[in-house]
Design a protein around this motif. Structure first.
Motif, short mmCIF file in Angstrom:
data_model
loop_
_atom_site.label_atom_id
_atom_site.label_comp_id
_atom_site.label_asym_id
_atom_site.label_seq_id
_atom_site.Cartn_x
_atom_site.Cartn_y
_atom_site.Cartn_z
N LYS A 220 0.64 -1.56 -0.42
CA LYS A 220 -0.18 0.09 0.19
C LYS A 220 0.91 1.57 -0.20
O LYS A 220 2.06 1.53 0.52
CB LYS A 220 -0.60 -0.04 1.51
CG LYS A 220 -1.87 -1.02 1.36
CD LYS A 220 -3.05 -0.96 2.30
CE LYS A 220 -3.78 -0.10 2.07
NZ LYS A 220 -4.85 -0.01 1.50
N GLN A 222 0.77 5.47 -0.27
CA GLN A 222 0.03 7.03 -0.16
C GLN A 222 1.05 7.80 -0.51
O GLN A 222 1.88 8.03 -0.51
CB GLN A 222 0.36 7.30 1.73
CG GLN A 222 -0.47 8.97 2.26
CD GLN A 222 -1.89 8.36 1.03
OE1 GLN A 222 -2.94 7.34 1.88
NE2 GLN A 222 -2.82 9.48 1.30
N TRP A 228 5.79 9.52 -3.10
CA TRP A 228 4.91 9.16 -2.19
C TRP A 228 5.35 7.59 -1.28
O TRP A 228 7.10 7.64 -0.79
CB TRP A 228 4.36 7.35 -4.08
CG TRP A 228 3.90 7.75 -4.92
CD1 TRP A 228 4.52 8.12 -6.09
CD2 TRP A 228 2.99 7.95 -4.88
NE1 TRP A 228 3.52 8.52 -6.61
CE2 TRP A 228 2.16 7.77 -5.87
CE3 TRP A 228 1.69 6.90 -3.93
CZ2 TRP A 228 0.80 8.09 -5.96
CZ3 TRP A 228 0.23 7.33 -3.94
CH2 TRP A 228 -0.16 7.43 -5.07
N VAL A 231 2.88 1.97 3.03
CA VAL A 231 2.74 2.62 4.50
C VAL A 231 2.79 0.94 4.98
O VAL A 231 2.92 0.01 4.52
CB VAL A 231 0.91 2.37 4.49
CG1 VAL A 231 0.00 1.78 5.25
CG2 VAL A 231 0.02 3.43 3.50
N VAL A 247 3.34 5.60 7.86
CA VAL A 247 3.53 5.87 6.98
C VAL A 247 4.75 5.99 6.79
O VAL A 247 5.15 6.36 8.02
CB VAL A 247 3.34 7.35 6.13
CG1 VAL A 247 3.79 7.67 5.06
CG2 VAL A 247 1.34 7.09 5.79
N ASP A 266 -4.55 9.13 -5.00
CA ASP A 266 -3.18 9.51 -3.94
C ASP A 266 -3.53 8.08 -2.82
O ASP A 266 -2.03 8.87 -1.95
CB ASP A 266 -3.39 10.41 -3.40
CG ASP A 266 -4.22 11.70 -3.76
OD1 ASP A 266 -3.45 11.60 -4.49
OD2 ASP A 266 -5.54 12.90 -3.86
N HIS A 267 -3.80 7.16 -3.40
CA HIS A 267 -3.24 6.30 -2.48
C HIS A 267 -3.30 4.29 -3.77
O HIS A 267 -4.41 5.44 -4.47
CB HIS A 267 -4.12 5.78 -1.23
CG HIS A 267 -4.20 4.27 -0.37
ND1 HIS A 267 -3.56 4.89 0.82
CD2 HIS A 267 -4.50 3.28 -0.32
CE1 HIS A 267 -3.51 3.21 1.65
NE2 HIS A 267 -3.97 3.03 0.78
N GLU A 269 -2.67 0.34 -4.62
CA GLU A 269 -2.26 -1.13 -4.13
C GLU A 269 -1.48 -1.66 -5.17
O GLU A 269 -2.83 -1.66 -6.21
CB GLU A 269 -3.84 -1.41 -3.26
CG GLU A 269 -4.14 -0.95 -2.25
CD GLU A 269 -6.22 -1.17 -2.02
OE1 GLU A 269 -5.96 -0.92 -0.26
OE2 GLU A 269 -6.53 -1.87 -2.75
N THR A 304 -8.60 2.48 -4.76
CA THR A 304 -7.71 3.47 -3.45
C THR A 304 -7.60 1.90 -2.93
O THR A 304 -6.36 1.59 -2.50
CB THR A 304 -7.68 4.99 -3.47
OG1 THR A 304 -8.92 4.63 -2.83
CG2 THR A 304 -7.65 5.43 -4.49
N ASP A 305 -8.22 2.34 -1.62
CA ASP A 305 -7.88 1.86 -0.40
C ASP A 305 -8.82 0.60 -0.81
O ASP A 305 -10.36 1.18 -0.30
CB ASP A 305 -8.08 2.18 0.60
CG ASP A 305 -8.01 1.50 1.91
OD1 ASP A 305 -8.16 0.46 2.04
OD2 ASP A 305 -8.15 1.96 3.38
#
Length: 440
Positions: A220, A222, A228, A231, A247, A266-267, A269, A304-305
């Protein structure tokens, strides 16, 4: 780079030069004075090496050879943590079986057909597919058919063996034997079990991965003001038996290698292991012929998440009671397509509803209902059909994605110069499921 990342995952935390800086969220305490063994294992690892990548956390929680969720549990079915499509209706597996035979025919009916399933669950899908093979034996003719199962869970491999071979299977004598279990079905079809895809023998193969890629470890990332950052999973300093997301304050090998330069989210995986696996599938299809069918919930590089846990059919905090719940993340099909490379043809993703309808699920349902007079059975058939195809249920949550040998879609070459032979090469068969088929 991707292969190196998988090998180096356990050492990624060593690049951190200072204490992680940003708190995402914390998991609640387990409620016991003594933390469970998986939590103890993870906190010991973090204390020794520093915060760990989410990919390493997932790998430990799901497939640790002693304490892993998949290793210790039978998580499928009403009593488990989730139910898959093959457990809902045999029609699902039957249509997959028809697809496999269709692709075997589209490849010119090779003399060998290896069915390779990654993460076979209880063996329900394979069982339904093999029933179709038996019913269409006249189509398969003299082809040599075999079943190859890639499974890391000892508990599930025993369940698969019971469902597929009864008492006609046995473990390998040597621990270093790549085939750790062998057996045969009632019809005498050979079945082999492996821990790794690499151990499956070469040959024309159709690979099926149903709800497999979503359980592969993800990294992951962020976006921050400094670029960048990865996580990580850390121990909450105020609650020693609680884990939290943080982070990394500095770039890691993964954050500098896995995020695309033109990424707009912005996020993000990314499953490095999924990338390696799809590269292996592509290479085998190019070299030996065949196809791969990946069935999972996912997206085309837009979400994203999506990292979440499931326990008792309910959402579960991914950091709470590690090892007691399934962990999963949506599959990024755009990433898989990019990692597969240009040597194979990629089709999809299309929704499960579209694929099953293209495969003729409505026609199959009409036949079953016409031959069924029992009210409760009819009700169950209709309910399962609704679960599989309803957009609000599984119909649009799950997607089908395929890798094919490029020759499968090649158009017949036009004759050049003077040709006395007027006979044209046949056009390639349409790819079932991804195009609408017409039924007489």
């Amino acid at each position: 780079i991707i292969n190196g990342l998988v090998v180096e995952a356990n050492r990624l935390a060593a690049v951190l030069s200072e204490t992680p800086s940003k708190l995402f969220c914390s998991s609640p305490p387990d409620g016991n004075n003594t933390p469970p063994s998986m939590l103890r294992h993870l906190t010991s690892k973090i204390k020794a090496t520093g915060p760990i990548p989410v990919a390493e956390y997932m790998r430990e929680v799901l497939t640790n050879p002693v304490k892993g969720y998949y290793v210790r549990n039978n998580m499928l079915g009403p009593e488990g943590d989730f139910i898959t499509s093959p457990e809902i209706s045999q029609i699902f597996g039957e249509l997959i079986g028809v697809w496999i035979i269709s692709e075997w025919m589209g490849a010119g009916q090779p003399k060998q057909l290896q069915l390779v399933e990654l993460g076979p669950g209880k063996g329900s899908l394979a069982s339904d597919v093999l029933r179709v093979f038996s019913q269409l034996q006249s189509v398969l003719g003299g082809a040599s058919v075999s079943l190859h199962l890639v499974e890391v869970s000892p508990a599930l491999s025993l369940l698969q063996a019971q469902n597929l071979t009864g008492n006609r299977s046995q473990e390998a004598d040597a621990e270093d034997d790549p085939v750790y279990r062998r057996g045969e079905t009632d019809a005498g079809l050979p079945v082999s079990w492996y821990h790794r895809l690499d151990d499956v023998p070469a040959g024309f193969s159709v690979f099926v991965a149903h709800e497999f890629f979503d359980a592969l470890p993800i990294h992951k990332f962020q976006r921050t003001e400094k670029g960048w950052r990865e996580v990580l999973v850390d121990i909450d300093p105020e609650k020693p038996d609680t884990l939290r997301f943080v982070v990394a304050p500095a770039p890691t090998l993964a954050s500098t290698s896995l995020v695309q330069a033109d990424e707009t989210r912005d996020h993000v995986e990314v499953s490095a292991e999924g990338g390696v696996l799809v590269q292996q599938l592509a290479r085998r299809i190019i070299e030996d012929g065949g196809a791969a069918l990946i069935i999972d919930y996912g997206h085309n590089g837009t979400k994203t998440d999506t990292f979440r846990g499931f326990k008792g059919h309910q959402l579960h905090d991914v950091l709470a009671s590690p090892g007691s719940a399934d962990l999963t993340a949506d599959v990024d099909f755009n990433y898989l397509r990019r990692m597969a490379g240009g040597g194979v043809a990629c089709l999809g993703p299309v929704t499960q509803r579209t694929f099953l309808k293209n495969m003729g699920i409505d026609t199959r349902m009409q036949v079953l209902l016409r031959n069924c007079s029992d009210p409760s059975t009819r009700k169950q058939l209709i309910s399962s059909y609704n679960m599989l195809t309803n957009p609000a249920k599984m119909g649009e949550r799950f997607h089908f994605f395929s890798l094919l040998h490029p020759s499968r879609l090649a158009k017949p070459q036009k004759p050049e110069g003077l040709k006395l032979e007027k006979k044209k090469s046949p056009a390639p068969l349409p790819v079932a499921g991804f195009t609408e088929l017409k039924f007489a």
